[in-house]
Scaffold this active site. Structure first.
Site, PDB file in Angstrom:
ATOM      1  CE  LYS A  76      -3.382   2.059   2.540  1.00  0.00           C
ATOM      2  NZ  LYS A  76      -5.158   1.948   4.181  1.00  0.00           N
ATOM      3  CB  SER A 151      -7.241   4.584   2.593  1.00  0.00           C
ATOM      4  OG  SER A 151      -6.579   3.920   3.386  1.00  0.00           O
ATOM      5  CB  SER A 175      -8.735   1.728   5.665  1.00  0.00           C
ATOM      6  OG  SER A 175      -8.697   3.689   5.569  1.00  0.00           O
TER       7      SER A 175
END
Length: 488
Positions: A76, A151, A175
């Site tokens: 990520k 996210s 997220s």
């Protein structure tokens, strides 16, 4: 079965048995990314194919070493990764290439994985919708006109589209859970302290965000969690590592004797779009069919108090972490409005407001602990809306109720995040429009293995990711258009 359809567990077993070579896995991964990523835009900063294939071939004849040996992963884009552009989705850091790995990344590499690039994220991870001015928007593999959430939206979309066998993510306000629900995969927020961060910043107050695993099966979650968990001696409040994979593999065949509390929409405090509670009811029926007793539970704490506590502490932490950017006029101008709101709100807080918020948080933790004396787990919806249009910044209203901030529509995750409980998103199927949804299985702090074992039993009974993969067709435009759709 094609390599890209295999789980990380199946790939690791095949590599260990010399029935599959790391170079074959890498080639399949890169071919799949080349085929579907242009439409989805989940994997960013992809490394050179020849270099990746050379790394994979170097492992072909090496003795398998590590839980992730030979597996391709993409990190990520909030976690610093040595030698690979790490931007936090921000134009301020669009060209940043770290000289060292974050602790989580170092642990993943030490377990034998090959890092191929990054997964897309919202700017600074703010907002459960993955778009930024550096890479544009990520699209949902189940409908390219919709968001995959965030996210960790790039990670979830890459998993659903079979670009990666497993992925890391992070979760402050859902997220790891929200994008997993939006993409029909699993996302696990561990107990706070199980997966440590890096030393160097503030570490005693910052106890609401954590990294964790995402995958298409619970066993794969457990495999990655076993790699990234365990204390960092330089960080406080750490929890010991465990062999989560072995514990999950030994999950019971049923849930007889388990008592599960259904919190629903928190007595109406968390409005949900039509069909979401009904989809969760289907998931609850699965749990009942496995022998669990599901008990409706009234809201155990005032939702508005939790919300005010949440936005106070979150804003305080964002202001502290980003004050240097805020104080630089040129950099402040490059912050997205949602980030600017967080920082400016934090700048105006009094010590009294922060102390009061921390007191409410402490009382909620104590109340939750007492509640868990009578239940093995809680269940709540993972999201309050279905995946929305990719060109929309955030939902402005739910069922006519206006959302007063960019993240109020994800308030349903706050009770967990505020006090660091373990929570697993499990898929519950699809709505009338064919979009995925999920529900959270929530445990007491430190009960991560128990939550994962419950999730494994649920997974064996449903297999939603395996039975209902996305059909990815060119539709909804090209990801490059997202830059103009979202604006800067």
């Amino acid at each position: 079965m094609q390599i890209n359809e295999l789980s990380a567990q199946e790939i690791a077993t095949a590599i260990a048995g010399r029935n599959l070579r790391p170079s074959e896995v890498m080639a399949a991964c890169l071919d799949r990314i080349a085929a579907v990523n242009p439409a989805i835009n989940a994997v960013v900063s992809l490394r050179d194919r020849d270099a990746l294939m050379a790394e994979a071939r170097a492992l072909d004849d090496a003795p398998p070493n590590g839980a992730l040996f030979g597996l391709p992963v993409a990190i990520k884009d909030l976690a610093p990764t040595k030698g690979i552009r790490t931007t936090w989705g921000s134009p301020i850091h669009a060209g940043h290439v770290p000289a060292a790995d974050a602790l989580m990344v170092a642990r993943i590499k030490a377990a034998g994985a090959i890092v191929i690039g990054k997964t897309n994220t919202p700017e600074w991870g703010h907002g459960s919708h993955t778009f930024n001015p550096v890479f544009g928007a990520t699209r949902n593999p189940y409908d390219l006109a919709r968001t995959p959430g965030g996210s960790s939206g790039g990670a979830a979309a890459a998993l659903a589209a079979r670009m990666l066998p497993l992925a890391d993510g992070s979760d402050m306000m859902g997220s790891l859970r929200n994008p997993a629900a939006f993409c029909n995969v699993y996302g696990f927020r561990p107990s706070w302290g199980l997966v440590p961060g890096d030393a160097g910043g503030e570490s005693f107050l910052s106890t609401m965000a954590t990294e964790g695993p995402m995958a298409r099966s619970v066993q794969d979650l457990a495999r990655l969690l076993g790699v990234i968990s365990g204390p960092n001696p330089q960080m406080p409040f750490g929890l010991p590592a465990r062999d989560f994979l072995t514990e999950v593999e030994a999950a019971p065949a049923d849930l007889r004797g388990k008592r599960i509390a259904w919190l629903g929409d928190w007595d109406g405090a968390y409005p949900c779009e039509p069909g979401i509670l009904e989809a969760c009811a289907g998931g609850l029926d699965v749990l009942r069919g496995l022998g669990a007793e599901v008990v409706p539970l009234a809201a155990p704490y005032p939702a508005e108090k939790l919300w005010q506590t949440w936005i106070t502490l979150r804003a305080m932490l964002n202001y502290g972490a980003k004050k240097l950017l805020w104080d630089d006029p040129a950099k402040r101008a490059l912050l997205k409005p949602e980030s600017a709101w967080e920082i400016s709100t934090g700048a105006s807080l009094s010590a009294e407001a922060v102390y009061e918020a921390s007191t409410i948080r402490s009382k909620w933790y104590a109340r939750a602990h007492r509640l868990f004396q009578g239940y093995d787990a809680w269940v709540m919806p993972t999201a309050q809306v279905w995946p929305f249009a990719v060109g929309e910044r955030w939902p402005q209203a739910i069922n006519g109720r206006a959302m007063d901030s960019y993240h109020r529509w994800m308030e349903v995750v706050v009770p967990v995040s505020l006090i660091g409980l373990p929570a697993l998103n499990v898929p519950v199927g699809f709505g009338a429009s064919g979009l995925p949804m999920g529900m959270q299985i929530i445990g007491a702090h430190g009960q991560d293995a128990a939550v994962l074992a419950m999730g494994e039993t649920y997974h064996r009974a449903t297999l939603w990711p395996q039975k209902h993969p996305p059909v990815i067709a060119p539709a909804g435009g090209h990801p490059d258009e997202a830059r103009s759709e979202q604006g800067r």
